[in-house]
Design a protein around this motif. Structure first.
Motif, mmCIF file in Angstrom:
data_model
loop_
_atom_site.group_PDB
_atom_site.id
_atom_site.type_symbol
_atom_site.label_atom_id
_atom_site.label_comp_id
_atom_site.label_asym_id
_atom_site.label_seq_id
_atom_site.Cartn_x
_atom_site.Cartn_y
_atom_site.Cartn_z
ATOM 1 N N SER A 109 82.499 22.766 -19.192
ATOM 2 C CA SER A 109 81.480 21.777 -18.866
ATOM 3 C C SER A 109 82.080 20.367 -18.913
ATOM 4 N N SER A 135 62.197 25.734 -9.894
ATOM 5 C CA SER A 135 63.623 25.947 -10.117
ATOM 6 C C SER A 135 64.419 25.019 -9.213
ATOM 7 N N VAL A 159 76.831 34.974 -13.701
ATOM 8 C CA VAL A 159 75.383 35.166 -13.788
ATOM 9 C C VAL A 159 75.013 36.641 -13.701
ATOM 10 N N CYS A 219 77.515 23.916 -14.662
ATOM 11 C CA CYS A 219 76.266 24.179 -13.949
ATOM 12 C C CYS A 219 75.144 24.548 -14.914
ATOM 13 N N LEU A 220 74.299 23.589 -15.234
ATOM 14 C CA LEU A 220 73.119 23.862 -16.058
ATOM 15 C C LEU A 220 72.064 24.525 -15.166
ATOM 16 N N PRO A 221 71.625 25.736 -15.510
ATOM 17 C CA PRO A 221 70.810 26.532 -14.573
ATOM 18 C C PRO A 221 69.450 25.952 -14.247
ATOM 19 N N ARG A 271 71.602 24.715 -8.716
ATOM 20 C CA ARG A 271 71.731 26.104 -8.287
ATOM 21 C C ARG A 271 73.031 26.673 -8.849
ATOM 22 N N ALA A 272 73.034 27.985 -9.068
ATOM 23 C CA ALA A 272 74.273 28.639 -9.477
ATOM 24 C C ALA A 272 75.354 28.367 -8.438
ATOM 25 N N TYR A 286 77.805 31.496 -10.691
ATOM 26 C CA TYR A 286 78.245 31.099 -12.033
ATOM 27 C C TYR A 286 77.358 29.985 -12.577
ATOM 28 N N TRP A 287 77.154 30.038 -13.908
ATOM 29 C CA TRP A 287 76.471 28.987 -14.654
ATOM 30 C C TRP A 287 77.438 28.375 -15.664
ATOM 31 N N ASP A 288 76.919 27.416 -16.405
ATOM 32 C CA ASP A 288 77.688 26.683 -17.416
ATOM 33 C C ASP A 288 78.526 27.625 -18.285
ATOM 34 N N TYR A 297 77.873 29.118 -22.262
ATOM 35 C CA TYR A 297 77.171 30.311 -22.716
ATOM 36 C C TYR A 297 78.137 31.423 -23.122
#
Length: 380
Positions: A77, A149, A188, A211-213, A217-218, A226-228, A231
């Protein structure tokens, strides 16, 4: 039914998130460069919103001081953003250029960076800025985020952070450098960690890591969303375990492990949940390394290539200190005024200077990070 914003709103978003040049880039503070012995080290940079400016300060001092040579870096991040800025600078001009890259980015990302209003609001939300701004646009964006969203509210998939990163980073130079570089993101589909090595690092990889969901967007790479990375790995340390000859890793940690009081407000509770969530992968990884060291000490595990490259790592840590005055609160993670960034930068420089004064001799000799007190507390 999927919400479809009116065409006029989509056009406004495109204009609001448009490109502008940042003003008033910050020049790095002169630091006396040491000419004595130099030691090699790997860096692992945690993510944590606007508090990443603390990491900027740590990196700025390490680069200027000159006693530590950076062999490798891993980041997640905001830590990933700091890492690619340094990698770009080192590849194109050395430590001073890396300091310039960092300073220019944090100046541009600040409230005084003269970004367009839409880009400013999005970057503030990514940095978890406080909700003290009661402007109609901020209230509208917060209200929309509660019910819609990013796929509803951002149909054009505009990502202002990517544009800002592409402005400052030559990814061809990064991939062509010799720094061992790793960026973490979360798959994800299966929830597993994805580590992008230097040869695969692009602006999309950095955006995936950040990427904060609920905001973006992913980020899809090769058909996988992919997200942050926080996690699954915040930051990852184990790549340094297998790669390269340097056995020292300095972790820059900006999410507090411990708190002294029970959170009560909804904001405080959510902030503490995020801190625990984003620290958990790092703590698990560090404890696994402690166990490996214990097995080596007991003669139950022999280091070497025949054991899949198992070896002892020397771990060190710099932590964002608790200083009060509003800097260690949930709201502080999304304050983006430049004065706030500068204060965190000064704290980071001070922490790096203290680490070097107290622990430089230990680098290459022994760990200065001791997890045994934390493990003992868990067993009580």
């Amino acid at each position: 039914m999927t919400f479809q914003p009116p065409r006029a709103l989509g056009q406004w978003l495109a204009q609001a998130f448009g490109r502008r040049q940042p003003k008033g880039e910050h020049a790095p503070t002169p630091v006396k460069r040491h000419t004595g012995p130099r030691k090699r080290i790997n860096l692992a940079l945690q993510g944590g919103g606007a508090h990443g400016a603390f990491t900027w300060g740590v990196l700025d001092h390490l680069l200027a001081d000159g006693r530590l040579v950076i062999d490798g870096m891993s980041g997640t991040s905001a830590g990933a953003i700091n890492a690619v800025m340094v990698a770009d600078g080192l590849a194109r001009g050395g430590p001073e250029e890396a300091r310039q890259r960092l300073a220019a980015f944090w100046r541009a990302a600040s409230l005084g960076g003269d970004l367009p209003v839409g880009q400013r609001l999005a970057i503030e939300r990514m940095f978890k800025v406080s909700s003290s701004d009661d402007s109609p646009m901020r209230i509208w964006m917060d209200a929309m985020a509660r019910f819609l969203s990013p796929y509803d509210i951002n149909p054009l998939n505009i990502n202002p952070l990517k544009e800002l990163i592409e402005k400052f980073v030559d990814f061809d130079a990064v991939r062509g450098g010799d720094l061992a570089l790793y960026i973490a993101a979360t798959n994800v589909f299966n929830g597993e960690l994805r580590v992008f090595p230097r040869a695969e690092i692009t602006a999309d990889a950095v955006m995936a890591s950040a990427c904060l969901p609920f905001l973006f967007r992913a980020v899809e790479i090769d058909g996988v969303p992919y997200w942050d990375g926080g996690y699954a790995g915040n930051p990852v340390v184990f790549p340094h375990f297998y790669d390269g000859a340097t056995e020292d890793v300095l972790i820059v940690q900006i999410n507090p492990v411990a708190r002294q009081r029970t959170p009560r407000s909804n904001r405080e509770i959510m902030s503490r949940v995020n801190e625990i969530t984003f620290n958990a992968p790092l703590l698990a990884e560090l404890r696994a390394m402690e166990k490996i060291d214990a097995l080596i000490d007991d003669g139950k595990l022999l280091p070497g290539p025949f054991n899949n490259g198992v070896r002892r790592m020397r771990l060190h840590r710099i932590v964002l200190p608790h200083v009060g005055g509003g800097f260690d609160t949930p709201r502080s993670k999304l304050k983006t005024d430049y004065e706030f960034f500068q204060t965190l930068h000064k704290l980071g420089r001070r922490a790096a200077r203290r680490f070097l004064d107290e622990h430089f001799d230990a680098v290459g000799e022994r760990s200065t990070l001791d997890l045994r007190p934390e493990e003992a507390a868990e067993k009580v």
